[in-house]
Structures are given as structure tokens and as C-alpha cells.
Motif scaffolding. Structure first.
Motif, mmCIF file in Angstrom:
data_model
loop_
_atom_site.group_PDB
_atom_site.id
_atom_site.type_symbol
_atom_site.label_atom_id
_atom_site.label_comp_id
_atom_site.label_asym_id
_atom_site.label_seq_id
_atom_site.Cartn_x
_atom_site.Cartn_y
_atom_site.Cartn_z
ATOM 1 N N SER A 1 0.833 -1.366 -0.075
ATOM 2 C CA SER A 1 0.092 0.180 0.051
ATOM 3 C C SER A 1 0.975 1.250 -0.045
ATOM 4 O O SER A 1 2.190 1.220 0.421
ATOM 5 C CB SER A 1 -1.029 0.051 1.245
ATOM 6 N N GLY A 2 0.121 2.041 -0.407
ATOM 7 C CA GLY A 2 1.009 3.567 -0.535
ATOM 8 C C GLY A 2 0.706 4.511 -1.557
ATOM 9 O O GLY A 2 -0.221 4.302 -2.353
ATOM 10 N N ALA A 3 1.612 5.624 -1.756
ATOM 11 C CA ALA A 3 1.410 6.529 -2.659
ATOM 12 C C ALA A 3 2.561 7.387 -3.131
ATOM 13 O O ALA A 3 3.582 7.416 -2.058
ATOM 14 C CB ALA A 3 0.263 7.382 -2.571
ATOM 15 N N GLY A 4 2.923 7.772 -4.038
ATOM 16 C CA GLY A 4 4.036 8.593 -4.220
ATOM 17 C C GLY A 4 5.338 7.940 -4.187
ATOM 18 O O GLY A 4 5.522 6.836 -4.704
ATOM 19 N N GLU A 5 6.127 8.377 -3.141
ATOM 20 C CA GLU A 5 7.422 7.920 -3.003
ATOM 21 C C GLU A 5 7.494 6.940 -1.750
ATOM 22 O O GLU A 5 8.321 6.026 -1.547
ATOM 23 C CB GLU A 5 8.527 8.843 -2.951
ATOM 24 N N GLU A 6 6.490 6.935 -0.967
ATOM 25 C CA GLU A 6 6.243 6.536 0.280
ATOM 26 C C GLU A 6 5.102 5.110 0.270
ATOM 27 O O GLU A 6 4.170 5.380 0.049
ATOM 28 C CB GLU A 6 5.903 7.435 1.433
ATOM 29 N N TRP A 7 5.663 3.957 0.438
ATOM 30 C CA TRP A 7 5.027 2.683 0.580
ATOM 31 C C TRP A 7 5.439 1.904 1.774
ATOM 32 O O TRP A 7 5.985 2.273 2.490
ATOM 33 C CB TRP A 7 5.489 2.086 -0.772
ATOM 34 N N SER A 8 4.318 1.023 1.725
ATOM 35 C CA SER A 8 4.380 0.027 2.777
ATOM 36 C C SER A 8 4.269 -1.546 2.253
ATOM 37 O O SER A 8 3.013 -1.463 1.661
ATOM 38 C CB SER A 8 3.375 0.301 3.928
ATOM 39 N N MET A 9 4.924 -2.213 2.876
ATOM 40 C CA MET A 9 4.792 -3.714 2.260
ATOM 41 C C MET A 9 4.761 -4.715 3.683
ATOM 42 O O MET A 9 5.739 -4.614 4.100
ATOM 43 C CB MET A 9 6.087 -3.969 1.445
ATOM 44 N N ALA A 10 3.616 -5.242 3.731
ATOM 45 C CA ALA A 10 3.608 -6.257 4.756
ATOM 46 C C ALA A 10 4.016 -7.814 4.215
ATOM 47 O O ALA A 10 3.438 -8.016 2.939
ATOM 48 C CB ALA A 10 2.130 -6.319 5.459
#
Length: 183
Positions: free
Chosen positions: A104-113
């Protein structure tokens, strides 16, 4: 991965398909406290990964495998000891692997579980991911995408509770990876 929202059904600006891992421009490093007063840094030299980009985030996934015997802390004697049966026991635990479960995320910042597996133990982990962008490589015309990912886990959660007091429990992980666009 520029998107308008953090919705997992958002279309991605990457070409759909299996992106090829670029091991020559990728690395996985780690940091652990030693004696509680300083940090030991190292890396694993044998890393493989796969990025599958779907039409949406929920159709996309990342997997990675690290050969634990490829540990390199800059000290051959220490590395040999860490590989031994009383520490990592690479005969019993040859790899550390990751499988994403949600991006999930947007732009340059994301999260990966996802799920991190060391030996026979699997635990959840989340990485903060920075998307570096996509560029055309003039030498061969290929397109590369770059990502930085950081996360941490407790080694005791994986049965790696050797040397308490000498080594910290928290392992910080830093990945720098590039993938090549499918043709």
C-alpha cells in the motif's frame, strides 16, 4: 509508484508482468547492537528476488530469498562463528525468505507487509518502502525500477536467542533493490 490514493485497487505506473531481479545493483544489509554499546553492520551477498506487477496493487507481489551462509560483516572469523551451529546454524537454517501479503502507499512512500521465514519459523513483518522511480538505461535500452526498503524484527521470535547480552534482539534490515522491466 505514483497513485492518487492508498487504495490497493489503484493501477500502477509499472508495466505488468514479472520484473527481473538485478543482483548487480541490489543489496541487503543489517544492523544489530553489540554489547548494547555499538552496532555491527553486515550484509548478505546471496540475494534473489522477484517482483510481479499486476493490474492493481492487490495483484502485485514481491518474494525474496537470502542465503544465510552468505553473511559478510567484514570479519571472516566472526562470519564463520555466526554461521556455526551455536548461532545461525546455516546447515539447519540455510535461508531467510520473504513473501509480501499486502502493498500500500502512494508517491514515493509505500508499505509492504508480509511474512518473514527463517528456518521453520514464519512471522509477520512490515517494511517501509521508498520508490526510487523508473529509468531507461542508455547502454542496453532496458528500464529499471529501484526501491529501498527498511524494517526490523526480533531474532528471538525466530528461535535465534543465542548470546543474550552480547547481541541485541532487534535486527534492522535495509534493502536496496532494482528490477528490470519485462520485455
Amino acid at each position: 509508484m505514483t497513485t492518487e490514493s492508498q487504495n490497493t485497487s489503484t493501477a500502477l505506473p509499472l508495466t505488468s508482468g514479472r520484473w527481473t531481479f538485478d543482483p548487480h545493483h541490489s543489496s541487503v544489509g543489517f544492523t544489530v547492537r553489540h554489547l548494547g554499546i555499538s552496532k555491527v553492520r553486515g550484509r548478505f551477498n546471496d540475494l534473489a528476488a522477484e517482483l510481479v506487477v499486476g493490474e492493481t496493487l492487490e495483484d502485485s507481489s514481491i518474494t525474496a530469498t537470502v542465503a544465510l551462509a552468505s553473511i559478510d560483516t567484514g570479519n571472516a572469523d566472526r562470519d564463520a562463528h555466526v554461521r556455526a551451529a551455536d548461532l545461525l546454524d546455516v546447515e539447519k537454517r540455510p535461508t531467510m525468505s520473504f513473501r509480501s501479503t499486502r502493498i500500500s502507499g502512494a508517491g514515493e512512500e509505500w508499505s509492504m507487509a508480509g511474512e518473514l521465514t527463517i528456518g521453520e519459523i514464519t512471522r509477520p513483518i512490515t517494511f517501509d518502502v521508498e520508490f526510487g522511480g523508473v529509468v531507461d538505461v542508455p547502454v542496453d535500452g532496458s528500464r529499471h525500477a529501484g526501491f529501498d526498503a527498511t524494517g526490523e524484527f526480533r531474532r528471538s521470535d525466530f528461535g535465534l536467542d543465542f548470546a543474550p547480552g552480547f547481541l541485541g534482539d532487534v535486527i534492522k534490515v535495509d534493502l536496496e533493490v532494482q528490477f528490470v522491466e519485462p520485455k
